[in-house]
Motif scaffolding. Sequence first.
Motif, PDB file in Angstrom:
ATOM      1  N   ARG A  79       8.542  -2.925   3.813  1.00 14.77           N
ATOM      2  CA  ARG A  79       8.879  -3.846   2.721  1.00 14.77           C
ATOM      3  C   ARG A  79       7.690  -4.062   1.786  1.00 14.77           C
ATOM      4  O   ARG A  79       7.844  -4.144   0.577  1.00 14.77           O
ATOM      5  CB  ARG A  79       9.351  -5.194   3.276  1.00 14.77           C
ATOM      6  N   GLN A  80       6.491  -4.170   2.368  1.00 14.80           N
ATOM      7  CA  GLN A  80       5.316  -4.392   1.531  1.00 14.80           C
ATOM      8  C   GLN A  80       5.035  -3.194   0.631  1.00 14.80           C
ATOM      9  O   GLN A  80       4.704  -3.341  -0.553  1.00 14.80           O
ATOM     10  CB  GLN A  80       4.091  -4.706   2.402  1.00 14.80           C
ATOM     11  N   LEU A  81       5.156  -2.007   1.179  1.00 14.83           N
ATOM     12  CA  LEU A  81       4.898  -0.807   0.383  1.00 14.83           C
ATOM     13  C   LEU A  81       5.960  -0.602  -0.685  1.00 14.83           C
ATOM     14  O   LEU A  81       5.668  -0.077  -1.768  1.00 14.83           O
ATOM     15  CB  LEU A  81       4.824   0.415   1.299  1.00 14.83           C
ATOM     16  N   ALA A  82       7.185  -1.001  -0.409  1.00 16.50           N
ATOM     17  CA  ALA A  82       8.261  -0.837  -1.386  1.00 16.50           C
ATOM     18  C   ALA A  82       8.188  -1.863  -2.509  1.00 16.50           C
ATOM     19  O   ALA A  82       8.729  -1.640  -3.589  1.00 16.50           O
ATOM     20  CB  ALA A  82       9.619  -0.944  -0.686  1.00 16.50           C
ATOM     21  N   GLY A  83       7.500  -2.975  -2.275  1.00 15.22           N
ATOM     22  CA  GLY A  83       7.429  -4.059  -3.251  1.00 15.22           C
ATOM     23  C   GLY A  83       6.303  -3.884  -4.252  1.00 15.22           C
ATOM     24  O   GLY A  83       5.631  -2.850  -4.312  1.00 15.22           O
ATOM     25  N   PRO A  84       6.044  -4.920  -5.048  1.00 16.68           N
ATOM     26  CA  PRO A  84       5.033  -4.841  -6.109  1.00 16.68           C
ATOM     27  C   PRO A  84       3.626  -4.586  -5.591  1.00 16.68           C
ATOM     28  O   PRO A  84       2.836  -3.913  -6.256  1.00 16.68           O
ATOM     29  CB  PRO A  84       5.139  -6.197  -6.809  1.00 16.68           C
ATOM     30  N   TRP A  85       3.289  -5.099  -4.412  1.00 14.39           N
ATOM     31  CA  TRP A  85       1.968  -4.836  -3.859  1.00 14.39           C
ATOM     32  C   TRP A  85       1.768  -3.352  -3.595  1.00 14.39           C
ATOM     33  O   TRP A  85       0.690  -2.803  -3.850  1.00 14.39           O
ATOM     34  CB  TRP A  85       1.774  -5.636  -2.569  1.00 14.39           C
ATOM     35  N   GLY A  86       2.794  -2.700  -3.113  1.00 15.75           N
ATOM     36  CA  GLY A  86       2.671  -1.287  -2.775  1.00 15.75           C
ATOM     37  C   GLY A  86       2.366  -0.404  -3.964  1.00 15.75           C
ATOM     38  O   GLY A  86       1.725   0.645  -3.829  1.00 15.75           O
ATOM     39  N   ARG A  87       2.832  -0.812  -5.127  1.00 16.65           N
ATOM     40  CA  ARG A  87       2.565  -0.012  -6.334  1.00 16.65           C
ATOM     41  C   ARG A  87       1.410  -0.571  -7.156  1.00 16.65           C
ATOM     42  O   ARG A  87       1.217  -0.189  -8.300  1.00 16.65           O
ATOM     43  CB  ARG A  87       3.831   0.086  -7.188  1.00 16.65           C
ATOM     44  N   ASP A  88       0.655  -1.483  -6.589  1.00 16.58           N
ATOM     45  CA  ASP A  88      -0.534  -2.046  -7.239  1.00 16.58           C
ATOM     46  C   ASP A  88      -0.209  -2.802  -8.519  1.00 16.58           C
ATOM     47  O   ASP A  88      -0.953  -2.734  -9.499  1.00 16.58           O
ATOM     48  CB  ASP A  88      -1.553  -0.945  -7.550  1.00 16.58           C
ATOM     49  N   LYS A  89       0.857  -3.575  -8.498  1.00 16.38           N
ATOM     50  CA  LYS A  89       1.235  -4.304  -9.701  1.00 16.38           C
ATOM     51  C   LYS A  89       0.169  -5.329 -10.102  1.00 16.38           C
ATOM     52  O   LYS A  89      -0.039  -5.577 -11.296  1.00 16.38           O
ATOM     53  CB  LYS A  89       2.570  -5.018  -9.489  1.00 16.38           C
ATOM     54  N   TYR A  90      -0.515  -5.907  -9.137  1.00 18.62           N
ATOM     55  CA  TYR A  90      -1.428  -7.003  -9.433  1.00 18.62           C
ATOM     56  C   TYR A  90      -2.910  -6.595  -9.368  1.00 18.62           C
ATOM     57  O   TYR A  90      -3.781  -7.446  -9.320  1.00 18.62           O
ATOM     58  CB  TYR A  90      -1.168  -8.155  -8.469  1.00 18.62           C
ATOM     59  N   ARG A  91      -3.188  -5.309  -9.377  1.00 16.58           N
ATOM     60  CA  ARG A  91      -4.574  -4.851  -9.351  1.00 16.58           C
ATOM     61  C   ARG A  91      -4.885  -4.069 -10.629  1.00 16.58           C
ATOM     62  O   ARG A  91      -4.049  -3.327 -11.126  1.00 16.58           O
ATOM     63  CB  ARG A  91      -4.816  -3.947  -8.133  1.00 16.58           C
ATOM     64  N   TYR A  92      -6.083  -4.242 -11.146  1.00 15.80           N
ATOM     65  CA  TYR A  92      -6.507  -3.459 -12.311  1.00 15.80           C
ATOM     66  C   TYR A  92      -6.650  -2.003 -11.874  1.00 15.80           C
ATOM     67  O   TYR A  92      -7.406  -1.690 -10.953  1.00 15.80           O
ATOM     68  CB  TYR A  92      -7.843  -3.983 -12.840  1.00 15.80           C
ATOM     69  N   THR A  93      -5.912  -1.111 -12.506  1.00 17.97           N
ATOM     70  CA  THR A  93      -5.823   0.264 -12.012  1.00 17.97           C
ATOM     71  C   THR A  93      -6.335   1.319 -12.983  1.00 17.97           C
ATOM     72  O   THR A  93      -6.036   2.499 -12.829  1.00 17.97           O
ATOM     73  CB  THR A  93      -4.356   0.587 -11.654  1.00 17.97           C
ATOM     74  N   LYS A  94      -7.087   0.930 -13.972  1.00 20.22           N
ATOM     75  CA  LYS A  94      -7.656   1.912 -14.882  1.00 20.22           C
ATOM     76  C   LYS A  94      -9.095   2.229 -14.462  1.00 20.22           C
ATOM     77  O   LYS A  94      -9.755   1.445 -13.812  1.00 20.22           O
ATOM     78  CB  LYS A  94      -7.613   1.402 -16.321  1.00 20.22           C
ATOM     79  N   GLY A  95      -9.567   3.432 -14.873  1.00 20.84           N
ATOM     80  CA  GLY A  95     -10.892   3.882 -14.488  1.00 20.84           C
ATOM     81  C   GLY A  95     -11.996   3.077 -15.157  1.00 20.84           C
ATOM     82  O   GLY A  95     -11.726   2.202 -15.981  1.00 20.84           O
ATOM     83  N   PRO A  96     -13.244   3.348 -14.806  1.00 23.46           N
ATOM     84  CA  PRO A  96     -13.647   4.414 -13.875  1.00 23.46           C
ATOM     85  C   PRO A  96     -13.452   4.009 -12.413  1.00 23.46           C
ATOM     86  O   PRO A  96     -13.542   2.829 -12.079  1.00 23.46           O
ATOM     87  CB  PRO A  96     -15.139   4.598 -14.184  1.00 23.46           C
ATOM     88  N   GLU A 110      -6.108   5.395  -5.869  1.00 24.26           N
ATOM     89  CA  GLU A 110      -4.832   5.450  -5.163  1.00 24.26           C
ATOM     90  C   GLU A 110      -4.291   4.057  -4.840  1.00 24.26           C
ATOM     91  O   GLU A 110      -5.047   3.176  -4.428  1.00 24.26           O
ATOM     92  CB  GLU A 110      -4.985   6.239  -3.853  1.00 24.26           C
ATOM     93  N   ASN A 111      -2.990   3.880  -5.011  1.00 27.08           N
ATOM     94  CA  ASN A 111      -2.361   2.616  -4.631  1.00 27.08           C
ATOM     95  C   ASN A 111      -1.969   2.675  -3.154  1.00 27.08           C
ATOM     96  O   ASN A 111      -2.049   3.737  -2.525  1.00 27.08           O
ATOM     97  CB  ASN A 111      -1.174   2.296  -5.538  1.00 27.08           C
ATOM     98  N   PRO A 112      -1.552   1.546  -2.556  1.00 24.57           N
ATOM     99  CA  PRO A 112      -1.219   1.545  -1.129  1.00 24.57           C
ATOM    100  C   PRO A 112      -0.163   2.581  -0.743  1.00 24.57           C
ATOM    101  O   PRO A 112      -0.255   3.182   0.336  1.00 24.57           O
ATOM    102  CB  PRO A 112      -0.718   0.115  -0.894  1.00 24.57           C
ATOM    103  N   ARG A 113       0.826   2.795  -1.597  1.00 22.06           N
ATOM    104  CA  ARG A 113       1.840   3.806  -1.284  1.00 22.06           C
ATOM    105  C   ARG A 113       1.209   5.179  -1.138  1.00 22.06           C
ATOM    106  O   ARG A 113       1.517   5.939  -0.208  1.00 22.06           O
ATOM    107  CB  ARG A 113       2.899   3.842  -2.383  1.00 22.06           C
TER     108      ARG A 113
END
Length: 221
Positions: A79-96, A110-113
Amino acid sequence: MKRRELLTVPVKSLGGLLIYGVAGEAIRLQAQDGALRIPLRFFTAAEARTVQAACARIFPSDESGPGATEANVIVYIDRQLAGPWGRDKYRYTKGPWVESFPEHGYQAKENPRQIYRAGIPGLGDDFTNLPPAGQDERLRAIERTLFFQLLRTHTIEGMFSDPLHGGNAGLIGWQLVGFPGPRMSYREEIDKYHGMPFEAKPQSLEQMVGHKVEGWEEEKG
């Protein structure tokens, strides 16, 4: 839409009376053939079996009580991986994406998924068929990886989080450590149990508030 995969779990292996299904609904453990088929949101059935077996070695059942399998930890992780946390919705995901100080937290791309999908093959296709000693050896070989760190953390979370998130089936994790649940006050018990030991029966958040409560992994849209 792809066909949803199912994880088949023997009812006798689960310690609780309820688990939470694909829509967050409570499912009472009743199955004529002695098995419960749980819809998976993220894992394939093969991945779920491997992760479930790994969790069972991280938090095994023994003489002190039930473990990850009985607590339905695999559903919590799915459930956690399928939800917003799993796709890194709340983390800054741009480089570097660089190595940084530990206090800065996770800084990679890489995100948790993706971490799980890349990490599971490292356990081997035959992981579920290995004896416990062989499974422990595989886990020790990856224990310094980010995948294992996440897996260990999620196993503990699935054991002891509120069951509305999918794990801690039947509150067996809380019963194991004597946690009564998210009680806000003991005012009513002070006089009633004055001078006597008080051991509260664990209750989930839904049981305490008397209505359905959804976790953040149930985000719609």
